[in-house]
Design a protein around this motif. Structure first.
Motif, mmCIF file in Angstrom:
data_model
loop_
_atom_site.group_PDB
_atom_site.id
_atom_site.type_symbol
_atom_site.label_atom_id
_atom_site.label_comp_id
_atom_site.label_asym_id
_atom_site.label_seq_id
_atom_site.Cartn_x
_atom_site.Cartn_y
_atom_site.Cartn_z
ATOM 1 N N GLY A 45 0.925 -1.008 0.103
ATOM 2 C CA GLY A 45 0.081 0.043 0.092
ATOM 3 C C GLY A 45 0.778 1.258 0.021
ATOM 4 O O GLY A 45 0.271 2.122 0.048
ATOM 5 N N GLY A 46 2.051 1.145 -0.190
ATOM 6 C CA GLY A 46 3.073 2.335 -0.153
ATOM 7 C C GLY A 46 3.022 2.964 -1.509
ATOM 8 O O GLY A 46 2.644 2.420 -2.269
ATOM 9 N N CYS A 47 3.879 4.207 -1.412
ATOM 10 C CA CYS A 47 3.885 5.003 -2.604
ATOM 11 C C CYS A 47 5.068 4.576 -3.519
ATOM 12 O O CYS A 47 4.995 4.998 -4.674
ATOM 13 N N TRP A 48 5.795 3.585 -3.072
ATOM 14 C CA TRP A 48 6.976 3.177 -3.993
ATOM 15 C C TRP A 48 6.847 1.639 -4.025
ATOM 16 O O TRP A 48 6.045 1.072 -3.388
ATOM 17 N N GLN A 49 7.706 1.038 -4.927
ATOM 18 C CA GLN A 49 7.883 -0.146 -5.287
ATOM 19 C C GLN A 49 9.335 -0.523 -5.142
ATOM 20 O O GLN A 49 10.031 -0.052 -5.809
ATOM 21 N N ARG A 50 9.618 -2.043 -4.920
ATOM 22 C CA ARG A 50 10.856 -2.410 -5.249
ATOM 23 C C ARG A 50 10.800 -3.490 -6.229
ATOM 24 O O ARG A 50 10.074 -4.628 -6.444
ATOM 25 N N LEU A 51 11.237 -2.854 -7.631
ATOM 26 C CA LEU A 51 11.452 -3.791 -8.675
ATOM 27 C C LEU A 51 12.339 -4.763 -8.679
ATOM 28 O O LEU A 51 12.003 -5.878 -9.262
ATOM 29 N N LEU A 52 13.421 -4.623 -8.022
ATOM 30 C CA LEU A 52 14.364 -5.903 -8.010
ATOM 31 C C LEU A 52 15.266 -5.334 -6.790
ATOM 32 O O LEU A 52 15.087 -4.318 -6.264
ATOM 33 N N ARG A 107 6.648 -4.646 -23.444
ATOM 34 C CA ARG A 107 5.615 -4.767 -22.590
ATOM 35 C C ARG A 107 5.431 -6.150 -22.285
ATOM 36 O O ARG A 107 4.727 -6.562 -21.148
ATOM 37 N N SER A 108 5.589 -7.048 -23.527
ATOM 38 C CA SER A 108 5.134 -8.399 -23.360
ATOM 39 C C SER A 108 6.123 -9.307 -22.793
ATOM 40 O O SER A 108 6.030 -10.482 -22.586
ATOM 41 N N LEU A 109 7.536 -8.975 -22.716
ATOM 42 C CA LEU A 109 8.700 -9.702 -22.363
ATOM 43 C C LEU A 109 8.437 -9.873 -20.782
ATOM 44 O O LEU A 109 8.609 -8.800 -19.900
ATOM 45 N N ASP A 110 8.518 -11.190 -20.376
ATOM 46 C CA ASP A 110 8.730 -11.332 -18.836
ATOM 47 C C ASP A 110 10.091 -11.081 -18.347
ATOM 48 O O ASP A 110 10.127 -10.801 -17.274
ATOM 49 N N GLY A 126 13.910 -11.600 -10.964
ATOM 50 C CA GLY A 126 12.983 -10.944 -11.505
ATOM 51 C C GLY A 126 12.998 -10.837 -12.989
ATOM 52 O O GLY A 126 13.021 -11.689 -13.890
ATOM 53 N N LEU A 127 12.812 -9.509 -13.435
ATOM 54 C CA LEU A 127 12.833 -9.243 -14.890
ATOM 55 C C LEU A 127 14.057 -9.159 -15.445
ATOM 56 O O LEU A 127 14.179 -9.048 -16.631
#
Length: 331
Positions: A45-52, A107-110, A126-127
């Motif tokens: 629910g926070g305002c940031w995300q940890r992508l990697l 956008r379609s690449l995992d 991850g990505l």
């Protein structure tokens, strides 16, 4: 404090929009954000995300394709240390960035392939899919993103593809679209030890046939567009009652001028192929036949210049001693 940009004594104006929205923990610290602050902002629910690991997206929505690219590069360590070396996007993502219609949308690449030096101490996560190499190629820069050259990107993409049709489409587009020379592609595939895979070998055969057909088409265009006399096409030359002298792609009998399109396949031994071609040209020239040599690349990038070379050879025919008579045999 703003949810998108940290208050900092160091401004973010030197960064692109995507780079301002994707930062490493080290960069956040440089801008006055502590590890605890970053952890608080990335709670559910926070305002940031940890992508990697160690890489943060400074807004709550889904990352854009550009943000995913920058996140993968940051994770690979491009900006982590001053002496950390380089990293670049490769594989399918690199081909998409270079305009390949047969490559999928970003956008379609995992996952996004990132090429790094062999000694880089980072694992895929991850990505971000990490690929290592002993020697990095010189990258291209596309929309501010370092990207591997087409031959290397193709090899890295093909290494992960098992669909023969997909491999064939990518290799064929590389040549048809003028992205690179077939030889460069095959050398990279060979370096990556991919020419032992039957579906890759089949795709390479299609690639070479495509390259040859395109080059021949440009050769016909050169003759007709630049007003050159029409030659006889694709013939073998033979001494009457004697041995075969070899094949040429175009021959002007009345001028004793032959044209050869370099059709060596990159899988041949280059030294052997060059020596055989040199012996044939030497033999023909010893009989008084002028041999003009051209390549697919020259026809694509300097067709007018190649037409001028042929025209000069034809015009000089009257100043030469008559050539030996040779039989012209359609191939």
């Amino acid at each position: 404090m703003n949810s998108n940009l940290p208050l900092s004594p160091r401004p973010l104006r030197h960064l692109s929009d995507a780079q301002r929205r994707v930062l490493t923990l080290r960069q956040l610290r440089d801008h006055g954000i502590s590890t605890a602050d970053a952890a608080e902002r990335t709670r559910p629910g926070g305002c940031w995300q940890r992508l990697l690991p160690g890489v943060y997206l400074l807004h709550p929505g889904p990352p854009t394709s550009e943000e995913r690219l920058h996140a993968a590069l940051l994770y690979a360590g491009r900006h982590a240390e001053a002496d950390s070396g380089e990293a670049m996007i490769t594989g399918l993502a690199a081909l998409t960035l270079q305009g390949f219609a047969s490559a999928p949308p970003l956008r379609s690449l995992d996952r996004i392939d990132v090429l790094v030096p062999r000694n880089r101490r980072v694992r895929s996560s991850g990505l971000a899919h990490i690929l290592r190499t002993a020697q990095l190629p010189a990258p291209l820069e596309i929309t501010g993103v370092p990207v591997a050259p087409v031959p290397r990107a193709l090899a890295d993409a093909v290494a992960q593809l098992s669909d023969p049709a997909a491999v064939r489409r990518l290799l064929t587009e590389a040549v048809r679209g003028g992205h690179c020379e077939p030889g460069a592609v095959v050398r990279e595939l060979n370096r990556a030890r991919l020419l032992s895979r039957p579906h890759v070998v089949d795709a390479v055969d299609t690639l070479l046939a495509e390259s040859r057909a395109l080059a021949e088409g440009r050769l016909y265009e050169m003759v007709r567009s630049y007003g050159l006399p029409e030659p006889v096409w694709n013939v073998d030359l033979r001494l009457p009652g004697g041995p075969l002298l070899g094949g040429v792609d175009a021959y002007w009998p009345e001028y004793s001028v032959a044209l050869e399109l370099d059709a060596r396949t990159p899988r041949q031994d280059e030294n052997t192929a060059w020596a055989e071609g040199a012996r044939k040209r030497e033999h023909l020239e010893g009989l008084g036949i002028t041999v003009v040599h051209t390549t697919p690349k020259k026809l694509r990038e300097a067709i007018e210049q190649q037409a001028a070379v042929v025209r000069t050879a034809l015009m000089a025919a009257g100043d030469r001693e008559p050539a030996a008579y040779v039989a012209v045999i359609p191939r």
